[in-house]
Design a protein around this motif. Structure first.
Motif, short mmCIF file in Angstrom:
data_model
loop_
_atom_site.label_atom_id
_atom_site.label_comp_id
_atom_site.label_asym_id
_atom_site.label_seq_id
_atom_site.Cartn_x
_atom_site.Cartn_y
_atom_site.Cartn_z
N ASN A 127 -6.06 6.15 2.20
CA ASN A 127 -6.35 5.93 0.78
C ASN A 127 -5.32 4.96 0.21
O ASN A 127 -4.34 5.37 -0.42
N VAL A 128 -5.56 3.68 0.40
CA VAL A 128 -4.55 2.70 0.00
C VAL A 128 -4.40 2.65 -1.52
O VAL A 128 -3.32 2.38 -2.04
N SER A 129 -5.47 2.95 -2.27
CA SER A 129 -5.34 3.01 -3.73
C SER A 129 -4.35 4.07 -4.15
O SER A 129 -3.50 3.85 -5.01
N VAL A 147 -6.66 15.62 2.68
CA VAL A 147 -6.55 15.55 1.23
C VAL A 147 -6.86 14.13 0.71
O VAL A 147 -7.63 13.97 -0.24
N LEU A 148 -6.27 13.11 1.31
CA LEU A 148 -6.42 11.75 0.79
C LEU A 148 -7.70 11.06 1.27
O LEU A 148 -8.38 10.39 0.48
N LEU A 149 -8.04 11.20 2.55
CA LEU A 149 -9.23 10.52 3.07
C LEU A 149 -10.51 10.93 2.35
O LEU A 149 -11.33 10.06 2.02
N PRO A 150 -10.73 12.21 2.05
CA PRO A 150 -11.97 12.57 1.35
C PRO A 150 -12.11 11.95 -0.04
O PRO A 150 -13.23 11.90 -0.57
N LEU A 151 -11.00 11.51 -0.63
CA LEU A 151 -11.05 10.89 -1.96
C LEU A 151 -11.18 9.38 -1.90
O LEU A 151 -11.31 8.73 -2.95
N GLY A 179 -2.18 -0.14 8.19
CA GLY A 179 -2.92 1.10 8.01
C GLY A 179 -4.42 0.87 7.93
O GLY A 179 -5.22 1.60 8.55
N LEU A 180 -4.84 -0.13 7.17
CA LEU A 180 -6.26 -0.42 7.05
C LEU A 180 -6.85 -0.94 8.36
O LEU A 180 -8.01 -0.66 8.68
N ALA A 181 -6.06 -1.69 9.12
CA ALA A 181 -6.52 -2.13 10.44
C ALA A 181 -6.78 -0.93 11.34
O ALA A 181 -7.79 -0.88 12.06
N GLU A 182 -5.88 0.05 11.32
CA GLU A 182 -6.06 1.25 12.15
C GLU A 182 -7.29 2.04 11.72
O GLU A 182 -8.08 2.49 12.56
N HIS A 238 -12.93 -1.12 3.48
CA HIS A 238 -11.69 -1.52 4.15
C HIS A 238 -11.44 -3.02 3.95
O HIS A 238 -10.30 -3.44 3.74
N VAL A 239 -12.50 -3.82 4.03
CA VAL A 239 -12.35 -5.27 3.85
C VAL A 239 -11.91 -5.56 2.43
O VAL A 239 -10.95 -6.32 2.19
N ARG A 240 -12.58 -4.96 1.46
CA ARG A 240 -12.24 -5.22 0.06
C ARG A 240 -10.84 -4.74 -0.28
O ARG A 240 -10.08 -5.42 -0.97
N ASP A 241 -10.48 -3.57 0.23
CA ASP A 241 -9.15 -3.04 -0.07
C ASP A 241 -8.05 -3.85 0.59
O ASP A 241 -6.94 -3.97 0.05
N SER A 242 -8.33 -4.41 1.76
CA SER A 242 -7.28 -5.13 2.49
C SER A 242 -7.03 -6.52 1.92
O SER A 242 -5.95 -7.08 2.11
N ARG A 243 -7.98 -7.06 1.19
CA ARG A 243 -7.87 -8.47 0.76
C ARG A 243 -6.71 -8.71 -0.19
O ARG A 243 -6.05 -9.75 -0.13
N ILE A 244 -6.42 -7.76 -1.06
CA ILE A 244 -5.37 -7.96 -2.06
C ILE A 244 -3.99 -8.05 -1.41
O ILE A 244 -3.08 -8.72 -1.93
N ALA A 245 -3.81 -7.41 -0.27
CA ALA A 245 -2.49 -7.37 0.36
C ALA A 245 -2.02 -8.76 0.78
O ALA A 245 -0.82 -9.00 0.94
N MET A 246 -2.95 -9.69 0.95
CA MET A 246 -2.59 -11.07 1.29
C MET A 246 -2.16 -11.86 0.05
O MET A 246 -1.68 -12.99 0.18
#
Length: 596
Positions: free
Chosen positions: A120-122, A52-56, A304-307, A429-437
């Motif tokens: 889907n981290v968003s 459900v989440l990954l396809p979005l 999660g994004l690393a995995e 994945h790179v763009r989504d992970s950057r904000i977490a820092m």
């Protein structure tokens, strides 16, 4: 490409084997969550997130959120996915049953958070912010506020946010200007503007409940004059339904590097009605209840994004053929070998794998402590667990997101040029992970919190919750020949950590800038030692299982190899961290400001 299968075998290992004797004991309040129940929950979460989440994920990134005529809309499919998520009870997993939650232990909830963030981290931010808001309201709100808002928040029909940042102040919240004027009926009128509000407005829920930091007219200056208020987008009716607008408006949505399907909003409060949460001028205390919960969850975003990035890189490395193995063709029937045969590709894959498994192991330990702090019937255990959570919260937030960003960059590198283009899906994945820092307190702020608050607290008591089990493990396993290289490496890194701790304590008393200059390296050093400890424990268990003739011997052999790689290739960073700490602040602070 974006692929994902929840690493359920490793998750079960962390849950049931790695931390089984962590000293926190059994928690009778959680006995109903049997292995069978937990397996069913994890397996269903794996299915939901994958199907459900990954396809979005990529489509949501491409479309983003939109603001039209004051209405914020999430990308196509998000509303339907959220409704399925809510109806399945996923919003209520870790909340108190008193308010309609399922009371799931954090050690399980954090694994499900990892799956959601990996796919889907968003999307994760919508229920994630709500859970943080319920935590703050439950801990500090009046009974009237709890009864009016918690059931709706827990079930997910209403959502929550945290409104801290203003255009002129981020970390320095003492400068905020949002006003709260008391009214005769006990409520307040809130006026001001906030920015960077995750899930600040959207079309997923009937109502959005904002937790807002503001000042009353007679408040002291600085952070000692900040109060926390509950401000709904729509005022509830007498029957609990959604009533009239409360003067809360989204004035813009941020155009961001990543997490584009999460509505990050600028919010205006125009004489909005709000209610005090907690005591006047104690808003930071109440807000930190929410922020500390969120900081551990943000660390899980990095994991999660690393995995997800690791799995995508493995998929590509096995599929992409380029060149021949240095030791001779491995697939002579093909025009070239898959790139997974090359040492440098293996280096990248093993690094991402070790970081991911190491963070999951450490996160499992911290989650166990979160449960023990809340549910243990032994006051001494509760205190020790609380000490460990306090110490490790900045480490989990900062280290997991640092390593998550490193892992996602390695994922792109494995893909080469194909990783740099959007069609592969891994650059997201790179763009989504950057904000977490950055959000929930930058990683530099986490490091300052660790050395400035956590280390000296209660004469170093927090450190004992970590130092004692590590020291005991080294002592008890010093004669274990099979673990010899790991125990030696752990002992050396732990010794460097102890020396660095004393060094920072001594220098910091004389010059606070010395502690500040050492903070980032110290946090990574502590985190590396913690992961090394977890890997050493995991290796001891794996050796025992293999000696017993375990059916899934392949899992335990892979665990040993991954652990050895961490000790051989990644733990040596501890030496670099120690040498940087030892060097002090001089070269860092010497250059005149005008020379920059």
């Amino acid at each position: 490409m974006q692929v994902y299968e929840a690493p359920l075998r490793d998750m079960r290992f962390v849950l049931r084997e790695l931390h089984a004797d962590d000293g926190y004991g059994d928690l009778p309040a959680l006995e109903e969550f049997s292995d069978d129940v937990v397996d069913a929950v994890l397996e269903e979460a794996a299915r939901l997130t994958r199907d459900v989440l990954l396809p979005l994920n990529r489509s949501g990134d491409e479309e983003g959120c939109t603001l039209e005529n004051g209405v914020v809309r999430t990308p196509k499919g998000f509303k339907e996915a959220y409704e399925q998520f809510r109806e399945g009870g996923w919003c209520a997993l870790a909340s108190d049953p008193k308010w309609g939650g399922q009371g799931l232990p954090e050690r399980i909830n954090k694994l499900i958070e990892e799956m959601i963030c990996a796919t889907n981290v968003s999307f994760s931010l919508y229920p994630g912010l709500t859970h943080g808001a319920t935590t703050a309201l439950e801990g500090h709100g009046s009974e009237d506020l709890k009864n009016a808002y918690l059931p709706k928040l827990v079930e997910g029909s209403w959502s929550g946010t945290m409104c801290l940042t203003e255009a002129h102040c981020g970390t320095d919240l003492g400068m905020l200007r949002t006003r709260a004027v008391p009214q005769d009926d006990g409520s307040f009128r809130i006026t001001g503007a906030k920015i960077f509000i995750s899930a600040g407005d959207h079309d997923l829920t009937e109502n959005i409940i904002h937790l807002v930091l503001a000042r009353t007219p007679d408040a002291p200056k600085g952070v000692k004059g900040i109060s926390l208020f509950l401000v709904p987008k729509y005022l509830p009716n007498a029957d609990g339904g959604v009533g009239p607008s409360n003067g809360v408006f989204c004035t813009a949505i941020e155009h961001k590097m990543g997490i584009k399907a999460s509505a990050t909003c600028q919010i205006s409060f125009e004489d909005s009605q709000g209610w005090l949460i907690g005591k006047p001028n104690k808003g930071m205390e109440a807000m930190f209840t929410m922020m500390n919960t969120e900081r551990v969850s943000v660390g899980v975003q990095g994991l999660g994004l690393a995995e997800a990035s690791y799995q995508a890189a493995v998929y590509y490395a096995k599929d992409r053929v380029q060149g021949r193995s240095l030791s001779g063709a491995k697939h002579p029937e093909q025009a070239a070998d898959p790139i997974i045969v090359h040492p440098d590709v293996r280096r990248m894959l093993m690094t991402a794998r070790a970081y991911t498994e190491g963070c999951r192991a450490l996160g499992g330990w911290v989650s166990r402590a979160l449960d023990a702090e809340k549910f243990s019937t032994d006051p001494e255990v509760q205190k020790r667990a609380g000490d460990f959570v306090a110490l490790m919260t900045p480490v989990v937030k900062a280290l997991f997101t640092d390593l998550g960003f490193e892992a996602t960059n390695l994922g792109v590198q494995v893909y080469g040029g194909h990783g740099f283009i959007r069609e592969s899906g891994v650059e997201q994945h790179v763009r989504d992970s950057r904000i977490a820092m950055i959000y929930e307190g930058t990683n530099g702020i986490q490091a300052l919190d660790l050395v400035g608050r956590k280390l000296p607290a209660h004469m170093g008591r927090y450190l004992r919750s970590f130092f004692h089990p590590v020291s005991q493990f080294i002592e008890e396993n010093g004669a274990n020949a099979e673990l010899a290289t790991m125990i030696e490496g752990l002992g050396q890194a732990f010794g460097a950590l102890q020396l660095a701790t004393g060094m920072i304590a001594e220098r910091g008393l004389k010059d606070p800038e010395e502690a500040g200059a050492a903070s980032v390296d110290y946090l990574r050093l502590l985190g590396l030692v913690a992961i090394a400890y977890c890997f050493a424990r995991a290796s001891k268990i794996a050796q025992a299982r293999l000696a017993e003739g375990a059916e899934d011997a392949g899992f335990y052999k892979a665990k040993l190899i991954t652990a050895q790689f961490f000790f051989d290739r990644l733990l040596p960073q501890a030496t670099t961290c120690f040498l940087a700490i030892k060097a002090g602040k001089q070269s860092m602070m010497a250059l005149d400001e005008a020379a920059f």
